[in-house]
Motif scaffolding. Structure first.
Motif, PDB file in Angstrom:
ATOM      1  N   TYR A  78      -6.171   7.917   4.361  1.00 59.28           N
ATOM      2  CA  TYR A  78      -5.557   6.926   2.659  1.00 59.28           C
ATOM      3  C   TYR A  78      -4.859   7.992   1.716  1.00 59.28           C
ATOM      4  CZ  TYR A  78      -9.649   3.673   4.405  1.00 59.28           C
ATOM      5  OH  TYR A  78     -10.622   2.809   4.886  1.00 59.28           O
ATOM      6  N   VAL A  79      -5.324   8.732   1.634  1.00 61.26           N
ATOM      7  CA  VAL A  79      -4.602   9.373   0.899  1.00 61.26           C
ATOM      8  C   VAL A  79      -2.891  10.338   1.299  1.00 61.26           C
ATOM      9  CG1 VAL A  79      -4.586  11.371  -0.602  1.00 61.26           C
ATOM     10  CG2 VAL A  79      -6.584  10.397  -1.069  1.00 61.26           C
ATOM     11  N   ALA A  80      -3.293  10.450   2.148  1.00 69.11           N
ATOM     12  CA  ALA A  80      -1.919  11.338   2.421  1.00 69.11           C
ATOM     13  C   ALA A  80      -0.948   9.962   2.885  1.00 69.11           C
ATOM     14  CB  ALA A  80      -2.120  11.421   3.930  1.00 69.11           C
ATOM     15  N   GLN A  81      -0.820   8.484   2.469  1.00 65.66           N
ATOM     16  CA  GLN A  81      -0.371   7.903   2.411  1.00 65.66           C
ATOM     17  C   GLN A  81       0.392   7.269   0.763  1.00 65.66           C
ATOM     18  OE1 GLN A  81      -1.926   3.758   4.916  1.00 65.66           O
ATOM     19  NE2 GLN A  81      -2.094   5.269   6.448  1.00 65.66           N
ATOM     20  N   LEU A  82      -0.251   7.982   0.331  1.00 66.78           N
ATOM     21  CA  LEU A  82       0.362   7.717  -1.138  1.00 66.78           C
ATOM     22  C   LEU A  82       1.299   8.255  -1.648  1.00 66.78           C
ATOM     23  CD1 LEU A  82      -3.779   7.434  -2.701  1.00 66.78           C
ATOM     24  CD2 LEU A  82      -2.410   5.464  -2.000  1.00 66.78           C
ATOM     25  N   ASN A  83       1.876   7.717  -2.531  1.00 66.38           N
ATOM     26  CA  ASN A  83       2.681   8.741  -3.278  1.00 66.38           C
ATOM     27  C   ASN A  83       2.464   9.415  -4.220  1.00 66.38           C
ATOM     28  OD1 ASN A  83       4.573   8.304  -1.035  1.00 66.38           O
ATOM     29  ND2 ASN A  83       5.131   5.706  -2.281  1.00 66.38           N
ATOM     30  N   LEU A  84       1.740  10.045  -4.527  1.00 66.32           N
ATOM     31  CA  LEU A  84       0.180  10.631  -5.526  1.00 66.32           C
ATOM     32  C   LEU A  84       1.936  12.012  -6.066  1.00 66.32           C
ATOM     33  CD1 LEU A  84      -1.915  10.942  -6.605  1.00 66.32           C
ATOM     34  CD2 LEU A  84      -3.015  12.192  -5.001  1.00 66.32           C
ATOM     35  N   ARG A  85       1.309  11.893  -7.410  1.00 66.90           N
ATOM     36  CA  ARG A  85       3.036  12.278  -7.539  1.00 66.90           C
ATOM     37  C   ARG A  85       1.677  14.340  -8.483  1.00 66.90           C
ATOM     38  NH1 ARG A  85       4.567   7.219  -9.654  1.00 66.90           N
ATOM     39  NH2 ARG A  85       6.784   7.146  -8.765  1.00 66.90           N
ATOM     40  N   TYR A  86       2.713  15.377  -8.653  1.00 64.90           N
ATOM     41  CA  TYR A  86       2.190  16.255  -8.409  1.00 64.90           C
ATOM     42  C   TYR A  86       1.083  15.976 -10.154  1.00 64.90           C
ATOM     43  CZ  TYR A  86       0.573  21.262  -9.909  1.00 64.90           C
ATOM     44  OH  TYR A  86       0.260  22.317  -9.943  1.00 64.90           O
TER      45      TYR A  86
END
Length: 79
Positions: A41-49
């Protein structure tokens, strides 16, 4: 372990596969499976630094035995 599966998954985003495998080896099999699912799931997020850094800082605090706030996260589906 009181660290959520998602927090662990986010903490491992930039780790190498061998390091992830090593860390997961300390967890029960059920928790390992949940963390691996969260990694997907996390790999698909556009998680910012800055978001990543908040999680890392919280995990570090809790590993040191201090109380962290934990993350309140919601994964919004993409359209």
């Amino acid at each position: 372990m009181r660290i959520s599966d998602r927090e662990l998954a986010i903490s491992m985003i930039y780790m190498e596969k061998k390091d992830i495998t090593f860390l997961l080896s300390f967890l029960p099999a059920v928790k390992q499976d949940r963390v691996k699912q969260e990694q997907g799931y996390v790999a698909q997020l556009n998680l910012r630094y800055p978001q990543y850094r908040i999680v890392i800082d919280d995990v570090i605090l809790r590993l040191k035995g201090m109380s962290g706030g934990g993350i309140r996260s919601y994964v919004r589906p993409r359209r």
